[in-house]
Design a protein around this motif. Structure first.
Motif, PDB file in Angstrom:
ATOM      1  N   UNK A 293      12.851   7.317   9.199  1.00 14.21           N
ATOM      2  CA  UNK A 293      12.149   6.982   7.958  1.00 14.21           C
ATOM      3  C   UNK A 293      10.756   7.585   7.923  1.00 14.21           C
ATOM      4  N   UNK A 294      10.107   7.630   9.065  1.00 13.94           N
ATOM      5  CA  UNK A 294       8.772   8.235   9.077  1.00 13.94           C
ATOM      6  C   UNK A 294       8.865   9.724   8.763  1.00 13.94           C
ATOM      7  N   UNK A 299       5.500   9.343   5.858  1.00 14.06           N
ATOM      8  CA  UNK A 299       4.512   8.296   6.120  1.00 14.06           C
ATOM      9  C   UNK A 299       4.717   7.704   7.496  1.00 14.06           C
ATOM     10  N   UNK A 300       3.585   7.279   8.104  1.00 15.73           N
ATOM     11  CA  UNK A 300       3.716   6.565   9.367  1.00 15.73           C
ATOM     12  C   UNK A 300       4.273   5.187   9.114  1.00 15.73           C
ATOM     13  N   UNK A 359       7.902  -1.116   3.141  1.00 19.99           N
ATOM     14  CA  UNK A 359       6.502  -0.760   2.910  1.00 19.99           C
ATOM     15  C   UNK A 359       6.215   0.650   3.419  1.00 19.99           C
ATOM     16  N   UNK A 360       6.957   1.073   4.456  1.00 20.29           N
ATOM     17  CA  UNK A 360       6.795   2.444   4.933  1.00 20.29           C
ATOM     18  C   UNK A 360       7.269   3.422   3.865  1.00 20.29           C
ATOM     19  N   UNK A 361       8.401   3.097   3.253  1.00 21.79           N
ATOM     20  CA  UNK A 361       8.978   4.015   2.266  1.00 21.79           C
ATOM     21  C   UNK A 361       8.173   4.021   0.969  1.00 21.79           C
ATOM     22  N   UNK A 554      -2.110   8.997  15.481  1.00 20.41           N
ATOM     23  CA  UNK A 554      -2.281   8.729  14.066  1.00 20.41           C
ATOM     24  C   UNK A 554      -2.143   7.250  13.748  1.00 20.41           C
ATOM     25  N   UNK A 555      -1.267   6.541  14.505  1.00 18.42           N
ATOM     26  CA  UNK A 555      -1.127   5.106  14.247  1.00 18.42           C
ATOM     27  C   UNK A 555      -2.494   4.453  14.222  1.00 18.42           C
TER      28      UNK A 555
END
Ligand SMILES: [Cu+2]
Ligand SMILES: [Cu+2]
Lengths: 560, 323
Positions: A293-294, A299-300, A359-361, A554-555
């Motif tokens: 998904x990332x 997106x992270x 929320x990631x998507x 990056x996190x």
């Protein structure tokens, strides 16, 4: 090697050590053989990982074929033209074997395969901590599968994969096939335990400089939690099966009330492993789809730490809920209340994961690759499986649908919609890295839709069947259930078509296509920043020419 | 998060709530108490009948509690799926060429941890109420039945009347003239509007006695006596089946139970050669007349001798009843 350039350090990323670190001789130096000997003697985590995956593929074929036999019986419970398709004894063996192949042969080895291949690379290591033990853990699966296969011809367990005593004791299942089945599960258990030790040690000790715990990609966390579950749980399964075996061979009577034993003890011990086993078969998938998904949303992961805590919480509480498989078996009233309550609690971290993925998507730029389709399909199907799980935590409702097709529907939404969808997602995602070749995206979409639709046609009606009154593990059923069972068997054919297409495409790609995949097979790794996309496809035997050094990732930079 | 996004999210989840209410409503109206004709012809009714006609308080409560659970839990089914569908349309690469960076949102994380927890409590409270009802087994049940599961049949003993009967499962044969099943007398019969305590046992392997319309499922396991209870609220034939894999013929271990008026029940007891205990004598006389024994009891010639197999199973549950 395109390890990031120094200027990347300012915004976070992965760089070489300033000073070139001479590394030991590649661990795989000893494997100079070619051809089949290379595979037989290898201790390279990547080759072992690939062998695990082929093993899982073989089990998928065996388990899938068995599912077909089960579905054909249920489509024609009165036989075709008055001739029954199989005897009830054989049918009962098929259901036990189907589950054994799918759980011990497909899901656990597939996750072990991806873990073996990817984990050392993800943490910047050159191999697993114990490469020879790694090879042993894989090779012991082969006699396990052979025993499982052969047990057919000696009358295997007709007591389902759960093999409850007393049905699985010598008196009621005298065939030697049952003993073979027990040995097969024992060997698979040894493989599981050794693999778990290896993962725990590798992830704990072999992370590259700068790869702090909370900089680890989620698949590492998932595998770590899973490994702990396996390490704590599997010995209990081995113990209970040993007790069953001695009951069968030495007449020890652990589960025989006439000798002071108790059949209920079997169920408690069995589920003490087999409930956490559900998470052993789910949690690595959680990790893998997070990567997919990332990559394809750009997106992270949202709430990285929340995800880690949720996974660990699921792992711990997973050991405290086994009794929910036994609500009708007879236990103290307060114990029923307790197990129901703990089971509901598990829904909370599971919900956290689903919301975090959404929320990631949200706000992403989604590329609908096949891997991503499987990941999105996973969210939908796993949500359905999770919700039916909450219903099953509701004790009065559970008692009504326990041991019915509602439960069959529930765990197939979890095991197929959860585990298998994530495995297929990871296959499409990492296959280019492993083989240097892309699988056809066009065929991949067809495979996805066949499997996704077939899966729903097969398992959705089972919810209704169970509530309406169809018990599970039955060879024939009341006439009112016939039309839906025919429909379900049709759904199986869709999945079968998807599976055949997938295998055909897999072989074609391996044989006919050339290696063309760049390091960063899917592009955009600067977002997720994981190490497997910074080495060649496939990676060299020692993974990295230089030990990578990980700087604040990056996190962290995005969140703080 | 932008204002617009919040509005959309709220909209999606309100839609999920509405859909859940709709689902719960559809499930609820499939319960139709008006169709209460559970007469003799109910023998041809499918087992699925239990959903529209639960026949005990336990089953009714399980059913209405399920409606509540659907209403309160399904938002978490429809919500994520609707959100996912929305995401797939709005945030595709075509429509959204560049992804927005991830920002931490602690409030959101706290919300999606606590709200589901609260909803689960709202589900648990009535669930535990039903569970308490299920666990509150009557100390003086109107009827006690000792259920024995065996490979592959069910045996019932009504210790009060000394009646033992064996239900061999299988599909019943209907007598065209009477419209009743030929095997009817070998099934378990129970009087209407009475509480029933079941003591379950087995001497071989595990089975589970399950009649959906009664909302009762309990395992019978060697070496222990499990109990369950329910009250008979509807007349008719009720179907069930063994719900624990017990061997080759597990699928054929069907269950049939007849719930009938008290006078019919006593007639069955007498036909089965049972004796009426002294404290029920007066009632039976008022229902069947003083000459009930001659009228309904088995004729001398065909008096059934108690099956030999019954002797052993009968012993253990008696102890349980006394306890
Ligand atoms: Cu469980
Ligand atoms: Cu059975």
């Amino acid at each position: 090697m395109s390890i990031a350039t120094p200027e990347k350090e300012t915004k976070g990323g992965i760089v070489d050590l300033d000073v070139y670190t001479p590394v030991d001789e590649p661990l795989t130096k000893t494997t100079e053989h070619r051809g089949i000997l290379r595979w037989l003697t290898t201790v390279d985590h990547k080759l072992i990982g690939v062998m695990y995956l082929w093993f899982a593929a073989f089990s998928a074929v065996a388990g899938g074929a068995l599912a077909g036999l089960i579905r054909s019986q249920l489509a024609f419970p009165n036989g075709i033209g008055g001739k029954p398709l199989m005897t009830p004894e054989v049918y009962n063996q098929f259901i036990g074997m189907h589950a054994s192949f799918m759980l011990f042969g497909l899901v656990i080895p597939a996750f072990a395969g991806f873990g073996n291949y990817v984990i050392p690379i993800l943490i910047g290591a050159r191999d697993m901590a114990f490469p020879k033990m790694n090879a042993f853990a894989f090779w012991i699966l082969v006699p396990s599968a052979l025993l499982l296969l052969c047990s057919f011809f000696f009358g295997s367990t007709g007591a389902g994969w759960t093999a409850y005593a007393p049905l699985a004791t010598k008196t009621y299942s005298p065939n030697i096939g049952v003993d073979m089945w027990i040995f097969a599960v024992h060997l698979a258990g040894i493989s599981s335990i050794l693999g778990a030790i290896n993962f725990i040690v590798t992830i704990s000790n072999m992370r590259a400089p700068g790869m702090k715990w909370f900089r680890m990609p989620l698949f590492c966390w998932a595998t770590l939690v899973t490994a702990w579950l396996q390490l704590v749980g599997t010995p209990v399964l081995a113990g209970v099966l040993t007790m069953l075996l001695t009951d069968r061979i030495l007449d020890t009577g652990f589960f025989n009330p006439a000798k002071g034993g108790d059949p209920l003890l079997y169920q408690h011990l069995f589920w003490f492993y087999s409930h956490p086993a559900v998470y052993i078969m789910m949690v690595p998938g959680f990790g893998m789809v997070s990567h997919v998904m990332q990559t394809f949303s750009g997106r992270q992961i949202f709430g990285y730490k929340g995800m880690v805590y949720a996974t660990a919480f699921i792992g711990i509480v997973g050991f405290l809920v086994w009794g929910h498989h036994m609500f009708s078996a007879g236990m103290e009233p307060w114990l029923r209340a307790y197990f129901g309550f703990m089971t509901m609690i598990i829904a909370v971290p599971t919900g956290v994961k689903i919301f975090s993925w959404l929320a990631t998507l949200w706000g992403g730029s989604i590329r609908f690759t096949t891997a991503m389709m499987f990941a999105l399909g996973f969210i939908a199907l796993f949500t359905i499986g999770g919700i039916s799980g909450v219903f099953l935590a509701n004790v009065p409702f559970d008692v009504q649908v326990h041991d019915t097709y509602f439960v069959v529907a529930h765990f197939h939404y979890v095991m197929f919609g959860g585990a298998v969808m994530t495995i297929l997602s990871a296959l499409y995602y990492w296959f280019p890295k492993m083989s240097g070749r892309y699988l056809s995206e066009r065929i991949g979409k067809v495979v996805f839709w066949l499997i996704f639709l077939g899966m729903n046609c097969t398992f959705m009606p089972m919810h209704w069947l169970g509530i309406a009154g169809m018990a599970r593990r039955i060879y024939t059923y009341r006439p009112e259930f016939h039309s839906l069972n025919l429909f379900i068997s049709f759904g199986y054919l869709l999945m079968l078509a998807g599976g055949i297409l997938l295998f055909a495409n897999l072989f074609y790609t391996l044989i006919a296509k050339r290696r063309t995949v760049p390091n960063d097979a899917w592009g955009g790794n600067e977002i997720q920043n994981t190490l497997e996309w910074m080495t060649t496809s496939p990676p060299p035997p020692h993974n990295f020419d230089r030990v990578p050094k990980i700087v604040p990732l990056a996190y962290e930079s995005a969140h703080h | 998060m932008a204002k617009k996004d919040i509005k959309i999210l709220v909209g999606l989840w309100v839609l999920a709530l509405v859909l859940s209410a709709l689902t719960a409503w559809v499930y609820e109206i499939s319960y139709n108490p008006a169709v209460d004709t559970h007469g003799p012809d109910s023998i041809v009714h499918p087992i699925t009948q239990w959903i529209s006609l639960p026949a005990s308080t336990v089953a009714e409560r399980v059913r209405s509690e399920t409606t509540w659970t659907i209403f309160i839990i399904f938002p978490f089914l429809y919500g994520p799926i609707l959100t996912l569908l929305y995401i797939m349309t709005r945030f595709s690469k075509n429509r959204q060429p560049t992804p927005a960076p991830v920002r931490e949102n602690l409030k959101l994380e706290v919300a999606w941890t606590t709200i589901p927890a609260l909803v689960l409590i709202a589900m648990a409270v009535p669930a535990y109420d039903v569970l308490r009802y299920i666990e509150a087994k009557p100390t003086h049940p109107d009827q006690v039945v000792n259920v024995t599961g065996a490979q592959f049949y069910w045996q019932y003993e009504l210790p009060r009347y000394g009646v033992v009967t064996t239900d061999n499962g299988g599909t019943p044969t209907i007598n065209k003239e009477t419209g009743r099943a030929v095997e009817e007398d070998s099934w378990l019969h129970l009087p209407l509007h009475k509480s029933v305590l079941l003591n379950g046992q087995s001497f071989q392997v595990n089975h589970a006695w399950w009649v959906p319309a009664f909302g009762v499922k309990f395992d019978v396991i060697p070496g222990r006596i499990n109990t369950a209870w329910f009250d008979t609220k509807k007349k008719g034939y009720f179907k069930g089946q063994c719900a624990e894999l017990c061997g080759a013929l597990h699928a054929y271990m069907l269950i049939n139970v007849v719930v009938e008026e008290e006078k019919d029940f006593y007639q069955w007891v007498l036909r089965k050669g049972g004796t009426i205990p002294a404290e029920e004598e007066a009632k039976v006389v008022s229902l069947l007349g003083a000459d009930y024994r001659e009228k309904y009891g088995p004729k001398e010639a065909e008096k059934p001798s108690a099956p030999a197999a019954a002797a052993e199973p009968a012993a253990a549950p008696k102890a349980a009843e006394a306890k």
